[in-house]
Design an enzyme around this catalytic site. Sequence first.
Site, PDB file in Angstrom:
ATOM      1  N   ASP A 145     144.228 -49.986 -10.727  1.00 23.18           N
ATOM      2  CA  ASP A 145     144.157 -51.262 -11.426  1.00 23.18           C
ATOM      3  C   ASP A 145     144.723 -52.421 -10.616  1.00 23.18           C
ATOM      4  OD1 ASP A 145     143.979 -52.462 -14.523  1.00 23.18           O
ATOM      5  OD2 ASP A 145     145.561 -53.364 -13.315  1.00 23.18           O
ATOM      6  N   VAL A 173     142.200 -54.191 -15.936  1.00 22.58           N
ATOM      7  CA  VAL A 173     140.957 -53.715 -15.326  1.00 22.58           C
ATOM      8  C   VAL A 173     140.619 -52.321 -15.849  1.00 22.58           C
ATOM      9  CG1 VAL A 173     139.797 -53.151 -13.168  1.00 22.58           C
ATOM     10  CG2 VAL A 173     141.321 -55.123 -13.273  1.00 22.58           C
ATOM     11  N   ASP A 174     141.617 -51.464 -15.933  1.00 26.68           N
ATOM     12  CA  ASP A 174     141.393 -50.110 -16.443  1.00 26.68           C
ATOM     13  C   ASP A 174     140.908 -50.125 -17.889  1.00 26.68           C
ATOM     14  OD1 ASP A 174     141.846 -48.243 -14.381  1.00 26.68           O
ATOM     15  OD2 ASP A 174     144.003 -48.472 -14.544  1.00 26.68           O
ATOM     16  N   THR A 175     141.610 -50.851 -18.751  1.00 25.50           N
ATOM     17  CA  THR A 175     141.218 -50.852 -20.160  1.00 25.50           C
ATOM     18  C   THR A 175     139.848 -51.486 -20.351  1.00 25.50           C
ATOM     19  OG1 THR A 175     142.524 -52.868 -20.507  1.00 25.50           O
ATOM     20  CG2 THR A 175     143.566 -50.785 -21.089  1.00 25.50           C
ATOM     21  N   GLY A 178     137.280 -49.053 -19.391  1.00 26.19           N
ATOM     22  CA  GLY A 178     137.097 -48.103 -20.489  1.00 26.19           C
ATOM     23  C   GLY A 178     136.205 -48.662 -21.581  1.00 26.19           C
TER      24      GLY A 178
END
Length: 397
Positions: A145, A173-175, A178
């Site tokens: 991230d 960025v990760d969430t 997802g």
Amino acid sequence: MSSAISKSALSGVVVLDVSRVLAGPFAAQMLGDHGAEVIKLESYDGDDTRGYGPPFVDGDAPYYVGLNRNKQDLAVDLSAPAGREVLFKLLERVDVLVENFKLSTWRKWGVDDPAALTRRFPRLIHCRVSGFGETGQLGGLPGYDAAVQALSGLMSINGDPALDPVRIGIPLVDTSTGMNAVIGVLLALYEREKSGQGQSIEVTLFDTALGMLHPHTSNALNGGKSARTGNGHPNIVPYDLYPTRSEKLFVAVGNDRQFARLCEVIGKPELATDERFRRNSDRVVNRDALRKELAGQLAGFDGQQLFQQLMALGVPCAPMLSVEQALAMEHTATRQMSASIGQYRVTGIPIKLERTPGALRLPPPAIGQHSQEVMQRFGFSDAEIHAAIEAGAVRQA
């Protein structure tokens, strides 16, 4: 199947979550929140996030807890051929696979192209999460991230303009990757209803980071420049954090009418007719002068009282709260955004469907907690389950 699942939007959808850390598990959890049956296939060492503490609850970090509710857990040694046989037998019957393995890992397992899985299993929706994809200058490289925040330009527009850029304080960025994965899965499920065919989905941290950089990317692509404006906005003024007598207040004025109301409330109506501030385009050019005017005036007001008054008049603003204060708000409880599953405290489900609401059904599982149960559910005989456990390919908690 429980009534909670049968009344949820994704009732009957079976998801195999073979991903680790954040983006993939977050996507699978969202699907599980809305009724999908999610099986987390985990190594014996467990997902890395189990150790991302302190604090810890019953040995697992809240970091893990927050990404893995509404799942059953099957512990499999995928380094062993017998373990991979379990994986491929599951893929015969699941609807969705979410994974973030390296391409080299798939090739070691005899799968040269992960997209070929949807040819082997024609109804399978295969959602592949990676840092940069497999092609191009950065293809195949690992993505994290914060590193992608830096590389994409996202970090460059965050923080005090007088200081170094700052990492956004959540794994945004990760969430967001997802969430894009969930959107992709839902699109593919919808299309499968018409075609009867599954398909591959690819989401990457890099693509997601660039995709969320509005309006900076749009500005830069159309003759403007990206800009780091701190709490301010590159295209809207006043849109910034201001001190008041009691606390800091974020004022988020979106149009000239709201600006005029703000000026009236704080006792400076003449600012709304000042040629420097009359329109938003004027205020953007003269943002420093306007900030000085507003900061001097707002410093005399009680922040909470001003918040209530301005919001009642349709002027968006908010006091700056801590995470703990936000969780303690009455409105958080009203919106069911703080909840519990057994001993675990979790955030609620943000998407509210009227007829088919999501539900918090299962607490985050232990490693291998449901191994035998899941294998029985997928047609493994008692002898096959016993043999897999004896061979060390599967572990039951």
